[in-house]
Design an enzyme around this catalytic site. Structure first.
Site, PDB file in Angstrom:
ATOM      1  N   ASP A  79      24.236 -55.815 -15.263  1.00 42.43           N
ATOM      2  CA  ASP A  79      25.154 -54.749 -15.656  1.00 42.43           C
ATOM      3  C   ASP A  79      24.377 -53.444 -15.815  1.00 42.43           C
ATOM      4  OD1 ASP A  79      27.191 -56.608 -15.760  1.00 42.43           O
ATOM      5  OD2 ASP A  79      27.082 -56.872 -17.936  1.00 42.43           O
ATOM      6  N   ARG A  80      25.084 -52.342 -15.630  1.00 41.85           N
ATOM      7  CA  ARG A  80      24.430 -51.028 -15.681  1.00 41.85           C
ATOM      8  C   ARG A  80      23.645 -50.814 -16.979  1.00 41.85           C
ATOM      9  NH1 ARG A  80      27.482 -45.148 -15.103  1.00 41.85           N
ATOM     10  NH2 ARG A  80      25.582 -43.900 -14.998  1.00 41.85           N
TER      11      ARG A  80
END
Length: 317
Positions: free
Chosen positions: A144-145
């Site tokens: 995930d970012r």
């Protein structure tokens, strides 16, 4: 704005490039060219493989001769690119391991693994700019970012296939560190809860525990306890979107500064520690090297923000 002077490209497909669709090959080869233009030159027969017209879903074979027509691409001024160039340069310091087959990175929090959804820059685009001579660079898995830590990239198609097989066969061990709310029970070692992914109209992905979801399992182990928080090691057995974050919430212990599944009051309690990002870090990855057959364990150190948070919590004790 300036434009490049286009020329015809004649490319011989290597064994590493074989097996991919011609449209995906062109998208990688012609960086910055809109997808619509790529499909237009395919449709018009301007792209030839072994001097023949092909369809966008044609799968390349080793030894294929590909003719790519001249495509004019506008380039931005260097001054407009400078922040992106700085990001690219900073990735060099994040590399934990590199050889002829793989590259392993300690991905910073806040950087997406690839561009898209309004993001022009991602780790994979940055690595391709950093290694322009590399003929093949593809993500083996994703983070995930806002999650930091170990990210594995293949430098050969054969390596990508072998590593994907390890992922499918659950032969890759991923260990994360997460700071969660409250006191995680020592006896709670496994969370098994099916996860269902929903895509909102905005394009945002939201995952929830649901009987209609896919089987999902995460193993947890207490690493350290603080007054109102616990540092846990989370090892996902399956690889669902947002799995650790949703399983931690399902267990009643959401992760610190999780803007989607977290607890704002818990985040406010932690504010004095200086933390302002999701406390989820891919700390280690264990896998079999796709060429040497050696078992590798790559560890990624915590960044200064996460280390500072833990140090502050220890002083409170």
């Amino acid at each position: 704005m300036k434009t490049t002077s286009p020329t015809v490209q004649n490319v011989t497909i290597s064994a590493d490039q074989a097996g991919q669709r011609i449209d995906n090959f062109l998208r990688t080869r012609l960086k910055g060219v809109p997808k619509s233009m790529i499909y237009r030159i395919l449709r018009k027969g301007e792209v030839r493989v072994n001097k023949k017209r092909i369809k966008p879903d044609y799968k390349l074979e080793s030894g294929d001769e590909v003719r790519i027509p001249p495509v004019r691409v506008a380039e931005r001024d260097e001054s407009a690119l400078s922040p992106k160039l700085q990001k690219v340069a900073s990735l060099e310091a994040c590399i934990l391991h590199e050889d002829s087959a793989i590259l392993v990175l300690n991905k910073p929090s806040g950087t997406a693994v690839h561009g898209g959804s309004g993001l022009s820059f991602g780790v994979i685009e940055g690595l391709r700019a950093l290694r322009p001579e590399a003929r093949f660079l593809e993500l083996v898995h994703r983070l995930d970012r806002d999650t930091s830590g170990v990210l594995l990239v293949a430098k050969k198609r054969s390596a990508l296939r072998a590593l994907h097989e390890q992922l499918r066969d659950k032969g890759m061990q991923k260990d994360y560190l997460a700071l969660v709310r409250g006191s995680w029970p020592s006896h709670l070692k496994t969370v098994q809860a099916p996860l269902l992914k929903n895509i909102l109209q905005s394009g945002e992905r939201v995952v929830q525990v649901s009987a209609e979801g896919k089987p999902s399992e995460t193993q947890f182990k207490v690493e350290a306890r603080f007054s109102d928080a616990t540092l846990v090691k989370a090892s996902p057995i399956t690889g669902r979107t947002h799995q650790i974050r949703v399983h931690a919430l399902h267990a009643g212990h959401p992760i610190a500064f999780d803007d989607r599944y977290g607890d704002r009051d818990f985040d406010r309690q932690l504010a004095p520690t200086g933390l302002s990002r999701l406390f989820l870090h891919a700390a280690a990855l264990t896998f079999i090297h796709p060429v040497s057959g050696e078992t590798l364990r790559i560890e990624a150190p915590l960044d200064t923000g996460l280390k500072g948070c833990l140090a502050a919590l220890r002083t409170q004790l």
